[in-house]
Design an enzyme around this catalytic site. Structure first.
Site, mmCIF file in Angstrom:
data_model
loop_
_atom_site.group_PDB
_atom_site.id
_atom_site.type_symbol
_atom_site.label_atom_id
_atom_site.label_comp_id
_atom_site.label_asym_id
_atom_site.label_seq_id
_atom_site.Cartn_x
_atom_site.Cartn_y
_atom_site.Cartn_z
ATOM 1 N N LYS A 16 0.796 -1.297 -0.172
ATOM 2 C CA LYS A 16 -0.006 0.057 -0.130
ATOM 3 C C LYS A 16 0.934 1.333 -0.028
ATOM 4 O O LYS A 16 0.594 2.363 -0.633
ATOM 5 C CB LYS A 16 -0.744 -0.071 1.325
ATOM 6 C CG LYS A 16 -2.119 -0.071 1.195
ATOM 7 C CD LYS A 16 -2.937 -0.062 2.506
ATOM 8 C CE LYS A 16 -2.201 -0.571 3.728
ATOM 9 N NZ LYS A 16 -2.109 0.255 4.777
ATOM 10 N N ARG A 173 0.769 -8.932 13.999
ATOM 11 C CA ARG A 173 0.257 -7.553 13.512
ATOM 12 C C ARG A 173 -0.852 -8.258 12.336
ATOM 13 O O ARG A 173 -1.752 -7.726 11.956
ATOM 14 C CB ARG A 173 1.370 -7.100 12.464
ATOM 15 C CG ARG A 173 2.214 -6.334 13.523
ATOM 16 C CD ARG A 173 3.347 -5.836 12.795
ATOM 17 N NE ARG A 173 3.328 -4.899 11.766
ATOM 18 C CZ ARG A 173 4.096 -4.697 10.700
ATOM 19 N NH1 ARG A 173 5.362 -5.319 10.752
ATOM 20 N NH2 ARG A 173 3.939 -3.549 10.025
#
Ligand code: AMP
Length: 218
Positions: A16, A173
């Site tokens: 991203k 995560r």
């Protein structure tokens, strides 16, 4: 109304940040990351920074009202027509408030893009990542090695392995990512707005071509 007002979803290490940087360079997109904005407030020791410090450091979510204020302040500083939202919305409440805020300023969301990458590929990418703290430049031990081992190509300064780029932290995560974003992804899936790009096995350029196609850019 004109311009691209994009929400980017994607797992840690999914690319991203890289895609946002390309859109910024080539099409003058503003990149609004609520995580970056909060870290800047913490570093500057503002009232807001002091309020959110322990929450951000623990990885828990900051409350929706505070986050919407952070977003409003960031979005009023955007000068061009195009922006990317990264890290927001993380709850359905934020998604709904975001719609309202963006409609008020006549910049409704135009694209919701989700870049997926296989779990194992993400792990390989993240666990070999090398980081230059001064610039944020990243390398990869195997896929994108620096010219000299453990040195930044531009400054020659040492590279580090980020504390959260280890296998164990990666699994945490990922779990947190899935728990947090899944309901929000479902929300956009139901509304028919979600567009998914399968990033597995593709390089940066190939994914960028698909992103540009979705955004109607070339
Ligand atoms: P990020 O860099 O996007 O992973 O964000 C870092 C941290 O900032 C998160 O773990 C949260 O504590 C906080 N944060 C960032 N964006 C949001 C959001 N939209 N809602 C709540 N908390 C957020």
């Amino acid at each position: 109304m004109s311009g691209c007002h994009v929400i980017f979803f994607g797992p840690p290490g999914g690319g991203k940040g890289t895609q946002s940087a390309l859109l910024k360079k080539d099409y003058n997109f503003a990149h609004i990351s609520t995580g970056d904005a909060l870290r800047a407030e913490i570093a500057a020791q503002t009232e807001l920074g002091k309020k959110v410090k322990s929450i951000v450091e623990s990885g828990a979510l900051v409350d929706d009202d505070t986050i919407m204020n952070v977003l409003k302040s960031a979005i009023t500083k955007v000068s061009g027509d195009n922006f990317i939202l990264d890290g927001i919305p993380r709850t359905i409440g934020q998604a709904e408030k975001l719609n309202t805020v963006l409609k008020e300023i006549n910049k409704p969301v135009t694209h919701v893009i989700y870049i997926t990458v296989d779990h194992d590929e993400l792990k390989t990418r993240i666990c070999g990542r090398l980081f230059h703290p001064g610039s944020g430049r990243t390398y990869h031990k195997v896929f994108n090695p620096p010219k000299e081992p453990m040195k930044d190509d531009i400054t020659g300064e040492p590279l580090i392995v980020r504390k959260d780029d280890t296998e164990e932290v990666f699994e945490n995560r990922m779990k947190q990512y899935n728990d947090t974003f899944k309901p929000v992804l479902d929300y956009y899936e139901k509304s028919g707005e979600l567009r998914t790009i399968n990033g597995s096995g593709k390089n940066v350029e190939q994914i960028y071509t698909e992103v540009k196609k979705l955004l109607g850019l070339n």
